[in-house]
Design a protein around this motif. Sequence first.
Motif, PDB file in Angstrom:
ATOM      1  N   GLU A 112       3.092   1.050  -3.552  1.00 11.25           N
ATOM      2  CA  GLU A 112       2.498   0.707  -4.849  1.00 11.25           C
ATOM      3  C   GLU A 112       1.087   1.237  -5.046  1.00 11.25           C
ATOM      4  N   ALA A 113       0.299   1.270  -4.008  1.00  3.51           N
ATOM      5  CA  ALA A 113      -1.119   1.588  -4.176  1.00  3.51           C
ATOM      6  C   ALA A 113      -1.630   2.407  -2.992  1.00  3.51           C
ATOM      7  N   ASN A 114      -1.274   3.674  -2.969  1.00  7.55           N
ATOM      8  CA  ASN A 114      -1.730   4.558  -1.889  1.00  7.55           C
ATOM      9  C   ASN A 114      -3.259   4.571  -1.793  1.00  7.55           C
ATOM     10  N   ILE A 120       0.833  -1.208   0.000  1.00 10.03           N
ATOM     11  CA  ILE A 120       0.000   0.000   0.000  1.00 10.03           C
ATOM     12  C   ILE A 120       0.865   1.254   0.000  1.00 10.03           C
ATOM     13  N   LYS A 171      -4.555  -5.124 -10.469  1.00 10.86           N
ATOM     14  CA  LYS A 171      -4.055  -4.199 -11.491  1.00 10.86           C
ATOM     15  C   LYS A 171      -2.687  -3.646 -11.099  1.00 10.86           C
ATOM     16  N   PHE A 172      -2.495  -3.383  -9.804  1.00 13.68           N
ATOM     17  CA  PHE A 172      -1.211  -2.881  -9.323  1.00 13.68           C
ATOM     18  C   PHE A 172      -0.151  -3.988  -9.361  1.00 13.68           C
ATOM     19  N   LEU A 230      -5.199   2.243  -1.067  1.00 14.95           N
ATOM     20  CA  LEU A 230      -5.855   0.964  -1.372  1.00 14.95           C
ATOM     21  C   LEU A 230      -6.456   0.398  -0.087  1.00 14.95           C
ATOM     22  N   LYS A 240       0.982  -4.406 -12.934  1.00  8.91           N
ATOM     23  CA  LYS A 240       1.821  -3.270 -13.347  1.00  8.91           C
ATOM     24  C   LYS A 240       3.256  -3.413 -12.846  1.00  8.91           C
ATOM     25  N   HIS A 268      -9.238  -5.242  -8.049  1.00 10.87           N
ATOM     26  CA  HIS A 268      -8.677  -3.891  -8.131  1.00 10.87           C
ATOM     27  C   HIS A 268      -7.182  -3.904  -7.811  1.00 10.87           C
ATOM     28  N   ALA A 269      -6.805  -4.588  -6.739  1.00 15.69           N
ATOM     29  CA  ALA A 269      -5.393  -4.663  -6.343  1.00 15.69           C
ATOM     30  C   ALA A 269      -4.558  -5.411  -7.372  1.00 15.69           C
TER      31      ALA A 269
END
Length: 203
Positions: free
Chosen positions: A31-33, A28, A93-94, A35, A97, A90-91
């Motif tokens: 990579e995915a703030n 988080i 996708k990160f 989330l 990437k 959703h996660a």
Amino acid sequence: MFSENEIATIIEIPEVLDEVIKLRKEFIETEANFLEISEHDFLSLIMMTPTVGVALANGTISLFEELALNKMARKMSKGGFFMKVDPVAHAMKFLIKSFDKWELPFLEVIKIAITNTCDLKSLKLNNANDEADNIIGFARELMYAPYAFVRFMTSFFLHDEAEIVEERAISSVEFEKIQDIGNKLEISQYLVFTLFCKTFELR
């Protein structure tokens, strides 16, 4: 693929939960703030790593593979999210990437899960020579393998577990990725995994 209940059981293993909490925080933050994802759903994401890796082997994810990955995500998510955005999908996708960055840390968690749920000592090593090198030999070896080990193997590498004792076509890069993941998870040393790999026909 794993079910929601199976993920719920695995996350209760203290060694797994500790690693999930640590990696979730790091994922988080870097990579995915913002989330929002529970420990259960983050473990689901981790468990998707081998499947995502095989899907990415050809360089891009096809529409069929994307649909299969989303189905897998939704099946493992806690509570079901059919009417709204699924946190695992959703996660994912990160993860796609930045797959190269997260593959090894995530596979390490899977290794911990495997060693804490499977009786690996009961599996024959590759130097065993008493099994026929064909689909019948694989089917027989499969019957003696721990149930949990078979669940891991089919969840990672097959879209339909019912097709495990069948030959199937696969591209050479996908096959190489399956073998690579087997090596990284340290399951390639077991006869059942070796015979499983031989059910694939390169196209």
